[in-house]
Design a protein around this motif. Sequence first.
Motif, PDB file in Angstrom:
ATOM      1  N   SER A 262     -25.225  62.078 -12.383  1.00  0.00           N
ATOM      2  CA  SER A 262     -25.139  61.202 -11.595  1.00  0.00           C
ATOM      3  C   SER A 262     -26.800  61.020 -11.072  1.00  0.00           C
ATOM      4  O   SER A 262     -26.917  61.821 -10.817  1.00  0.00           O
ATOM      5  CB  SER A 262     -24.281  60.583 -10.312  1.00  0.00           C
ATOM      6  N   ALA A 263     -27.390  60.081 -11.239  1.00  0.00           N
ATOM      7  CA  ALA A 263     -28.286  59.972  -9.962  1.00  0.00           C
ATOM      8  C   ALA A 263     -28.292  58.796  -9.104  1.00  0.00           C
ATOM      9  O   ALA A 263     -27.646  57.074  -9.764  1.00  0.00           O
ATOM     10  CB  ALA A 263     -29.955  59.790 -11.199  1.00  0.00           C
ATOM     11  N   ARG A 264     -29.171  58.824  -8.019  1.00  0.00           N
ATOM     12  CA  ARG A 264     -29.220  57.605  -7.676  1.00  0.00           C
ATOM     13  C   ARG A 264     -29.583  57.766  -6.393  1.00  0.00           C
ATOM     14  O   ARG A 264     -30.945  58.603  -6.010  1.00  0.00           O
ATOM     15  CB  ARG A 264     -27.868  57.540  -6.612  1.00  0.00           C
ATOM     16  N   PHE A 265     -30.878  56.780  -6.251  1.00  0.00           N
ATOM     17  CA  PHE A 265     -32.128  56.272  -4.962  1.00  0.00           C
ATOM     18  C   PHE A 265     -30.956  55.265  -3.649  1.00  0.00           C
ATOM     19  O   PHE A 265     -30.237  56.258  -3.097  1.00  0.00           O
ATOM     20  CB  PHE A 265     -33.212  55.198  -5.889  1.00  0.00           C
ATOM     21  N   ASP A 266     -31.579  54.524  -3.178  1.00  0.00           N
ATOM     22  CA  ASP A 266     -31.329  53.879  -2.548  1.00  0.00           C
ATOM     23  C   ASP A 266     -29.295  53.069  -2.884  1.00  0.00           C
ATOM     24  O   ASP A 266     -28.368  53.356  -2.195  1.00  0.00           O
ATOM     25  CB  ASP A 266     -31.064  52.245  -2.448  1.00  0.00           C
ATOM     26  N   ASP A 267     -28.744  53.273  -4.514  1.00  0.00           N
ATOM     27  CA  ASP A 267     -27.901  52.214  -5.046  1.00  0.00           C
ATOM     28  C   ASP A 267     -27.556  53.442  -6.109  1.00  0.00           C
ATOM     29  O   ASP A 267     -28.337  54.051  -6.895  1.00  0.00           O
ATOM     30  CB  ASP A 267     -28.069  51.096  -5.200  1.00  0.00           C
ATOM     31  N   ILE A 268     -26.505  53.634  -6.363  1.00  0.00           N
ATOM     32  CA  ILE A 268     -26.045  54.744  -7.482  1.00  0.00           C
ATOM     33  C   ILE A 268     -27.473  54.083  -9.003  1.00  0.00           C
ATOM     34  O   ILE A 268     -26.861  52.998  -9.347  1.00  0.00           O
ATOM     35  CB  ILE A 268     -25.225  54.474  -7.962  1.00  0.00           C
TER      36      ILE A 268
END
Length: 579
Positions: free
Chosen positions: A337-343
């Motif tokens: 999994s990777a996320r910044f502000d959102d997934i």
Amino acid sequence: MIKVDNLSYSFPQKDLYKNISFTLEDGQHCAFIGTNGCGKSTLIDIIMDPEKYMFDGKLEMDSDCRIGYVSQFSQLGETKEITVFEYIGEKFIKLQNEITSICSEMETSSDIEPLLEKYQQTLDAFGAINGDNFENNINKNLNLANLSKYKDLMISELSGGEFKLIQVIKEMLNSPELMIMDEPDVFLDFGNLNSLKDLINSHVGTMLIITHNRYLLNHCFNKILHLENMELQEFDGSYIEYNFSLLQTKIELQELATSDEEEFWRNEMLIKKLRYLATEHTEAARGKSLNARVKIQERLEKRRIKAPFVDIKEPSISFVTDNEMEETIVLKVNDYSARFDDILLENVNFEIKSTDKVALVGLNGTGKTTLVQEIFKNNNDSIEINQQVEVAYLSQLQGKTLNESNTILEEFFDVGFKTYEEIKSYISGYGFEEEIINQKIESLSGGEKNMLQLAKISASNANLLILDEPTSHLDTYSQIALEKAIEDYKGAILMISHDFYTIVNCMDFVLIIEDKTIRKMSMRKFRKMIYASYFDKDYLEIEQKKKLVETKIALALKGTDIELAKVLSDELEGLIKLL
């Protein structure tokens, strides 16, 4: 619009042009092509700011010509925090505010004459760029590019590809008399590439566009400028017609060369005989005959030289590994999994075997580069790389893998080469001549930097290659050489690409990003999906048949079977008519 006459220009390290001439008429959409580093971007710089450059020859263009320009490099990080609509309409909004401000001043000023003059000038500037309709035109072009939903988004929320299209729309709506774009297609996904095609074809003004993208070249232009070996060729017509014309010229030249070769060697034997007789006998007539034959031979020798646009040197890209592996899993991704502000990505699972060649595809901004960077770093618990694997990485951000303050020479000393001669010999295969070996990498073109990355990867002997947009900035000859290298490679490849041709020509299967996860897709299904979504009916099948016939012609010419090449050329002409 533009007239260039006998223009010559040189850098300290090399000559770029020698007496090149061309014209660009009002309304023409012109593709500007040529090998990496031949000086296309420099010529555009000269056109945009001729006072800055010391060149020989003449450049004629209206000094008041309004030029719109889109750089090959994204300026997303340099843009202030405004909405897409505000960014595109920046010039219109500024003029609109000036008009309102002048009107306010006139209400209270006792000296109205200079304000009236200023008001009229601003109104004229607003009218020149069709300011009265700017809101409708912004909406119309956003809709044409399938970007209507982004109108109220902040610029910072866009991907690099989306921002490039927004830049194109902005420049077009400022009503330039000449629109110049330097590789506007770089990093665009299939959908955005189609949008760029539609924007180019809808533009009524004059355009000069540097591109290596085969899809755009086939669909967008009615004039070709081809810069090669310090010379420039001008062709009024489509890229497909131009390529066919080049091929016809090649067949004609080879036919002439074959007959010339026979005549050359017959003449050579006769010269040897006459020389022998001239030494045995002293008659003046024999000496005259010998001199006449030598002159004929000199003319034949000159005719044997190939035309610069036909005999274009393809680089010798070769991926090798000293560590070939039995068929086994070299890369495994489990529940990543990777996320910044959102997934960005979630529940990602896939594996790659030791000889798999895999394309990672998805829309701009869906997390492809984030994922491959994490694989290369190999410090995420969800990513497992076989211990026998050596990884080499090509980044779309070239400064991540190249030290741009290095010279080319220093860069290859840093990766383990021992001598100047060794480096010179090695990089010559990648199209780098000795005179630029001490040039700073930062001064190279985008395509040359990618070729340097490929040269470094080739020297690494890695058995897993991670390639992030390797065809970006590369000329078509280098793209074809890269495809051959990928096909011949005995290791595994994970490649991000939006270049349909490279994917279908080289890859075993596709990993496609959809709904924030990744699924495996066969090449047959991928072709069908792309065909249905982005291309005209039958286009891809005809394009593949065309490539097959072109390959057969190349083999026929290599075997000097001119008659077969002519028959195949007729077959190719039929396919081109269908395209």
